[in-house]
Motif scaffolding. Structure first.
Motif, PDB file in Angstrom:
ATOM      1  N   ASP A  32       0.832  -1.202   0.000  1.00 35.32           N
ATOM      2  CA  ASP A  32       0.000   0.000   0.000  1.00 35.32           C
ATOM      3  C   ASP A  32       0.867   1.252   0.000  1.00 35.32           C
ATOM      4  O   ASP A  32       0.637   2.183  -0.776  1.00 35.32           O
ATOM      5  CB  ASP A  32      -0.929  -0.018   1.213  1.00 35.32           C
ATOM      6  N   ARG A  33       1.863   1.277   0.835  1.00 37.31           N
ATOM      7  CA  ARG A  33       2.781   2.425   0.919  1.00 37.31           C
ATOM      8  C   ARG A  33       3.491   2.652  -0.411  1.00 37.31           C
ATOM      9  O   ARG A  33       3.612   3.782  -0.872  1.00 37.31           O
ATOM     10  CB  ARG A  33       3.785   2.174   2.045  1.00 37.31           C
ATOM     11  N   HIS A  34       3.947   1.565  -1.030  1.00 34.33           N
ATOM     12  CA  HIS A  34       4.657   1.685  -2.313  1.00 34.33           C
ATOM     13  C   HIS A  34       3.725   2.200  -3.411  1.00 34.33           C
ATOM     14  O   HIS A  34       4.107   3.066  -4.197  1.00 34.33           O
ATOM     15  CB  HIS A  34       5.265   0.341  -2.718  1.00 34.33           C
ATOM     16  N   LEU A  35       2.517   1.680  -3.478  1.00 29.92           N
ATOM     17  CA  LEU A  35       1.567   2.129  -4.499  1.00 29.92           C
ATOM     18  C   LEU A  35       1.237   3.609  -4.331  1.00 29.92           C
ATOM     19  O   LEU A  35       1.164   4.351  -5.310  1.00 29.92           O
ATOM     20  CB  LEU A  35       0.287   1.293  -4.447  1.00 29.92           C
ATOM     21  N   ARG A  36       1.062   4.053  -3.099  1.00 24.96           N
ATOM     22  CA  ARG A  36       0.766   5.467  -2.850  1.00 24.96           C
ATOM     23  C   ARG A  36       1.955   6.357  -3.193  1.00 24.96           C
ATOM     24  O   ARG A  36       1.779   7.444  -3.750  1.00 24.96           O
ATOM     25  CB  ARG A  36       0.359   5.689  -1.397  1.00 24.96           C
ATOM     26  N   ALA A  37       3.159   5.900  -2.876  1.00 21.24           N
ATOM     27  CA  ALA A  37       4.361   6.710  -3.090  1.00 21.24           C
ATOM     28  C   ALA A  37       4.741   6.821  -4.565  1.00 21.24           C
ATOM     29  O   ALA A  37       5.321   7.821  -4.984  1.00 21.24           O
ATOM     30  CB  ALA A  37       5.530   6.133  -2.295  1.00 21.24           C
ATOM     31  N   THR A  38       4.423   5.806  -5.348  1.00 19.81           N
ATOM     32  CA  THR A  38       4.847   5.808  -6.752  1.00 19.81           C
ATOM     33  C   THR A  38       3.788   6.349  -7.700  1.00 19.81           C
ATOM     34  O   THR A  38       4.072   6.547  -8.882  1.00 19.81           O
ATOM     35  CB  THR A  38       5.250   4.396  -7.212  1.00 19.81           C
ATOM     36  N   ARG A  39       2.608   6.612  -7.197  1.00 17.26           N
ATOM     37  CA  ARG A  39       1.536   7.139  -8.040  1.00 17.26           C
ATOM     38  C   ARG A  39       1.894   8.569  -8.445  1.00 17.26           C
ATOM     39  O   ARG A  39       2.114   9.421  -7.609  1.00 17.26           O
ATOM     40  CB  ARG A  39       0.220   7.094  -7.278  1.00 17.26           C
ATOM     41  N   ARG A  40       1.968   8.810  -9.755  1.00 23.40           N
ATOM     42  CA  ARG A  40       2.286  10.155 -10.252  1.00 23.40           C
ATOM     43  C   ARG A  40       1.083  11.071 -10.172  1.00 23.40           C
ATOM     44  O   ARG A  40       1.220  12.250  -9.889  1.00 23.40           O
ATOM     45  CB  ARG A  40       2.759  10.093 -11.702  1.00 23.40           C
ATOM     46  N   ALA A  41      -0.079  10.563 -10.481  1.00 19.46           N
ATOM     47  CA  ALA A  41      -1.304  11.357 -10.483  1.00 19.46           C
ATOM     48  C   ALA A  41      -2.473  10.424 -10.156  1.00 19.46           C
ATOM     49  O   ALA A  41      -2.423   9.238 -10.479  1.00 19.46           O
ATOM     50  CB  ALA A  41      -1.510  11.996 -11.854  1.00 19.46           C
ATOM     51  N   PRO A  42      -3.506  10.937  -9.520  1.00 24.13           N
ATOM     52  CA  PRO A  42      -4.644  10.072  -9.160  1.00 24.13           C
ATOM     53  C   PRO A  42      -5.286   9.387 -10.363  1.00 24.13           C
ATOM     54  O   PRO A  42      -5.808   8.292 -10.221  1.00 24.13           O
ATOM     55  CB  PRO A  42      -5.634  11.043  -8.505  1.00 24.13           C
ATOM     56  N   HIS A  43      -5.226   9.999 -11.524  1.00 23.22           N
ATOM     57  CA  HIS A  43      -5.908   9.441 -12.702  1.00 23.22           C
ATOM     58  C   HIS A  43      -5.031   8.508 -13.536  1.00 23.22           C
ATOM     59  O   HIS A  43      -5.457   8.055 -14.577  1.00 23.22           O
ATOM     60  CB  HIS A  43      -6.416  10.594 -13.585  1.00 23.22           C
ATOM     61  N   GLU A  44      -3.834   8.215 -13.076  1.00 20.59           N
ATOM     62  CA  GLU A  44      -2.953   7.383 -13.901  1.00 20.59           C
ATOM     63  C   GLU A  44      -3.400   5.925 -13.935  1.00 20.59           C
ATOM     64  O   GLU A  44      -4.108   5.451 -13.054  1.00 20.59           O
ATOM     65  CB  GLU A  44      -1.501   7.490 -13.443  1.00 20.59           C
TER      66      GLU A  44
END
Length: 129
Positions: A32-44
């Motif tokens: 969960d932490r990794h997915l949140r940290a690597t997300r460039r934009a909410p719509h990606e």
């Protein structure tokens, strides 16, 4: 502590995150932490390659479902690719596959995320008549 590793590949319009190890109650927090940290934009658009993930517990499944819901709410998508047969069976048993988009390969998942048709495979050399 169980080990969970990640690799990231950014493609035009989609990010591919490869996950290796066991996604259990302890490591689901890391996912969960990794997915949140690597997300460039909410719509990606995200593709998670599960080919090297050998276990997915309920906490990990919850992370994937929450990530899917977040992506949908913000105009993005989450696609799962190449799950290990045990993971695929667990998704069928829990009916998670009816909510999550699961693909046999990373290529199929990327094309689906970008809404592109799958390539038609043809022999490299046509047989002579």
């Amino acid at each position: 502590m169980p080990e969970l590793t990640f690799a990231m590949q950014r493609l035009p319009g989609v990010s591919v995150i490869s996950v290796a190890g066991e996604i259990d109650a302890v490591t689901a927090v890391l996912l969960d932490r990794h997915l949140r940290a690597t997300r460039r934009a909410p719509h990606e658009h995200l593709v998670i390659d599960l080919s090297d993930a050998h276990f997915l517990g309920s906490a990990g499944l919850r992370v994937l479902l929450n990530t899917h819901a977040f992506a949908r709410q913000h105009g993005g998508t989450l696609r799962l690719a190449a799950p290990h047969p045990r993971l695929a069976a667990m998704m069928r048993i829990t009916r998670a596959h009816t909510v999550l988009h699961v693909h046999d390969t990373v290529e199929e998942a990327v094309l689906a995320a970008l809404r592109l048709p799958a390539p038609v495979t043809r022999p490299a050399i046509e047989a002579a008549p």
